[in-house]
Design a protein around this motif. Sequence first.
Motif, short mmCIF file in Angstrom:
data_model
loop_
_atom_site.label_atom_id
_atom_site.label_comp_id
_atom_site.label_asym_id
_atom_site.label_seq_id
_atom_site.Cartn_x
_atom_site.Cartn_y
_atom_site.Cartn_z
N PHE A 101 0.82 -1.21 0.00
CA PHE A 101 0.00 0.00 0.00
C PHE A 101 0.86 1.26 0.00
O PHE A 101 1.96 1.30 0.55
CB PHE A 101 -0.90 0.04 1.25
CG PHE A 101 -1.72 -1.22 1.46
CD1 PHE A 101 -2.69 -1.59 0.55
CD2 PHE A 101 -1.50 -2.01 2.57
CE1 PHE A 101 -3.45 -2.74 0.75
CE2 PHE A 101 -2.25 -3.17 2.79
CZ PHE A 101 -3.23 -3.53 1.87
N ASN A 102 0.31 2.32 -0.60
CA ASN A 102 0.87 3.66 -0.49
C ASN A 102 0.12 4.44 0.58
O ASN A 102 -1.09 4.27 0.75
CB ASN A 102 0.70 4.43 -1.81
CG ASN A 102 1.66 3.99 -2.89
OD1 ASN A 102 2.86 4.12 -2.75
ND2 ASN A 102 1.13 3.45 -3.98
N HIS A 103 0.83 5.34 1.26
CA HIS A 103 0.13 6.29 2.12
C HIS A 103 -0.62 7.29 1.24
O HIS A 103 -0.16 7.65 0.15
CB HIS A 103 1.13 7.04 3.00
CG HIS A 103 0.50 8.12 3.83
ND1 HIS A 103 -0.64 7.90 4.59
CD2 HIS A 103 0.82 9.44 4.01
CE1 HIS A 103 -0.97 9.02 5.20
NE2 HIS A 103 -0.11 9.96 4.86
N GLU A 104 -1.77 7.75 1.71
CA GLU A 104 -2.60 8.70 0.96
C GLU A 104 -2.92 9.89 1.86
O GLU A 104 -4.00 9.99 2.43
CB GLU A 104 -3.87 8.00 0.47
CG GLU A 104 -3.58 6.87 -0.51
CD GLU A 104 -4.80 5.98 -0.77
OE1 GLU A 104 -5.42 6.15 -1.84
OE2 GLU A 104 -5.12 5.15 0.09
N TRP A 105 -1.96 10.81 1.98
CA TRP A 105 -2.06 11.93 2.91
C TRP A 105 -3.19 12.88 2.58
O TRP A 105 -3.73 13.56 3.47
CB TRP A 105 -0.74 12.70 2.92
CG TRP A 105 -0.46 13.40 1.61
CD1 TRP A 105 0.08 12.86 0.49
CD2 TRP A 105 -0.76 14.77 1.31
NE1 TRP A 105 0.16 13.79 -0.51
CE2 TRP A 105 -0.34 14.97 -0.03
CE3 TRP A 105 -1.31 15.83 2.02
CZ2 TRP A 105 -0.47 16.21 -0.68
CZ3 TRP A 105 -1.44 17.06 1.38
CH2 TRP A 105 -1.03 17.24 0.06
N ASP A 106 -3.58 12.95 1.29
CA ASP A 106 -4.55 13.94 0.85
C ASP A 106 -5.96 13.37 0.72
O ASP A 106 -6.85 14.02 0.18
CB ASP A 106 -4.11 14.55 -0.48
CG ASP A 106 -3.86 13.51 -1.57
OD1 ASP A 106 -3.85 12.30 -1.24
OD2 ASP A 106 -3.67 13.90 -2.73
N ARG A 107 -6.20 12.16 1.22
CA ARG A 107 -7.54 11.57 1.21
C ARG A 107 -8.06 11.48 2.64
O ARG A 107 -7.60 10.67 3.43
CB ARG A 107 -7.51 10.18 0.58
CG ARG A 107 -7.43 10.18 -0.93
CD ARG A 107 -7.60 8.78 -1.48
NE ARG A 107 -8.86 8.14 -1.05
CZ ARG A 107 -9.21 6.91 -1.40
NH1 ARG A 107 -8.41 6.18 -2.15
NH2 ARG A 107 -10.35 6.40 -0.98
N GLU A 108 -9.02 12.33 2.95
CA GLU A 108 -9.54 12.39 4.31
C GLU A 108 -10.15 11.06 4.73
O GLU A 108 -10.10 10.68 5.90
CB GLU A 108 -10.58 13.51 4.41
CG GLU A 108 -10.92 13.93 5.82
CD GLU A 108 -9.75 14.60 6.55
OE1 GLU A 108 -9.71 14.50 7.80
OE2 GLU A 108 -8.88 15.18 5.89
N ASP A 109 -10.72 10.32 3.77
CA ASP A 109 -11.33 9.03 4.10
C ASP A 109 -10.29 7.96 4.41
O ASP A 109 -10.64 6.88 4.89
CB ASP A 109 -12.24 8.56 2.95
CG ASP A 109 -11.49 8.35 1.65
OD1 ASP A 109 -10.60 9.17 1.33
OD2 ASP A 109 -11.77 7.37 0.94
N ARG A 110 -9.01 8.25 4.15
CA ARG A 110 -7.95 7.31 4.47
C ARG A 110 -7.20 7.71 5.74
O ARG A 110 -6.15 7.14 6.06
CB ARG A 110 -6.95 7.22 3.31
CG ARG A 110 -7.42 6.39 2.14
CD ARG A 110 -7.53 4.94 2.52
NE ARG A 110 -7.85 4.09 1.39
CZ ARG A 110 -8.19 2.82 1.49
NH1 ARG A 110 -8.27 2.26 2.69
NH2 ARG A 110 -8.47 2.11 0.43
N LEU A 111 -7.74 8.69 6.47
CA LEU A 111 -7.07 9.18 7.67
C LEU A 111 -7.91 8.92 8.91
O LEU A 111 -9.14 8.97 8.87
CB LEU A 111 -6.78 10.68 7.54
CG LEU A 111 -5.83 11.08 6.41
CD1 LEU A 111 -5.75 12.60 6.31
CD2 LEU A 111 -4.44 10.48 6.63
#
Length: 413
Positions: A101-111
């Motif tokens: 997986f990649n981190h997705e800093w700009d996706r609020e649903d992934r935080l």
Amino acid sequence: MAQSPPPVLSEAEVRQWFATQVPLDDFRGKRVLLIIPDATRTAPLPLLFDALFHRLRPVVAQFDVLVALGTHPPLSETQICKLLGITEDERQKLFFQTGLFNHEWDREDRLLNLGTLTKDETSELSGGLLSLEVPVKINSRIKDYDTLLVLGPVFPHEVVGFSGGNKYFFPGIAGAEILNFFHWLGALITNHEIIGVKDTPVRRVVDRAASLIPVERRAITFAVAADASLHGLCYGTPEVAWNGAADLSSQIHIKRYPKPFKQVLSCAPPMYDELWVAGKCMYKLEPVVADSGELIIYAPHMHEVSIVHGRLIKEIGYHVRDYFTKQWDKFKDYPWGVLAHSTHVRGGGTFENGVERPRVQVTLASAISPEECAKINLGYRDPATINVESFADRENEGILLVRKAGEYLYRLG
């Protein structure tokens, strides 16, 4: 007298270290998320990943990998496999159950929101430089695991002092708010004052944020030479493992010179393919550039300022810290991490009565055009006009050549 670096470890010694120093009982029956750097760090990841995977696979319930991108561009699965040394055939057979997986800093649903650093906390942690509430968000995948295991190198670092440890959580897999906060804190302190220092306000912020993570944390940290050979590995909590590797890094990655240089040719390795990361060629060498001297970032392969942040950087340009602090109303709404990057690349200097005076000249010798360099407030030189070897062995003339810049810190004294 300078302390000699510890000896380089052989592959057999590295594998023996994993077999004896990574306790199986820490991972038995657990779902483990391995957190690794991207390709912008020197590290023998294929060897380390192979040794770790074969050590833990027989005892864990799950073993997945998350790339701690921070705000760097995502990697394809093919790129992640190459980074880890996984062949196409191995991906289909040995690693078919391993999530990549990649981190997705700009996706609020992934935080996932872990809480908030209060104004009192940020004021105390920053030594009074900043006082505001900061949400602490992290990649939401962590809640699906029992143990988060960091695997990454430690180097002198322009924002936090020394990289690694809990920095793989913040900013590695974090949301933008905490990232912007402590990058700007580092900029206020300045690269020159913070780089190569273990106990810094930014490190305290990172460790405090990590203490909010409701999942067990472990780390394997290491100190690595320019050719990716290992000088030592450390295991434990991220705090303990980082502390040991930072001590190793301070022996290995800091070079000292008795006097500054009037000109430095700082060669960016291919892994720095945009100025967002090639800025390290300035950060690590700023301390040894003389007042009014020139640092040339030599990167013929580099075409981009920043894939992710380029538009904003082109709006604000590269400037000294006080250019922003003395015009704060104009710049306060830009992402503070972008402002911090700007100040680190431009280095020290003053801004008085509307006049900016950087301490050193920063020149790009890359595929970025002279017009774009002028727009972002950096010098330009055609890389075709530079003969790298003509800079060699001229230290007595005040000229320094660094063939692989960005990871070793150069200091006076």
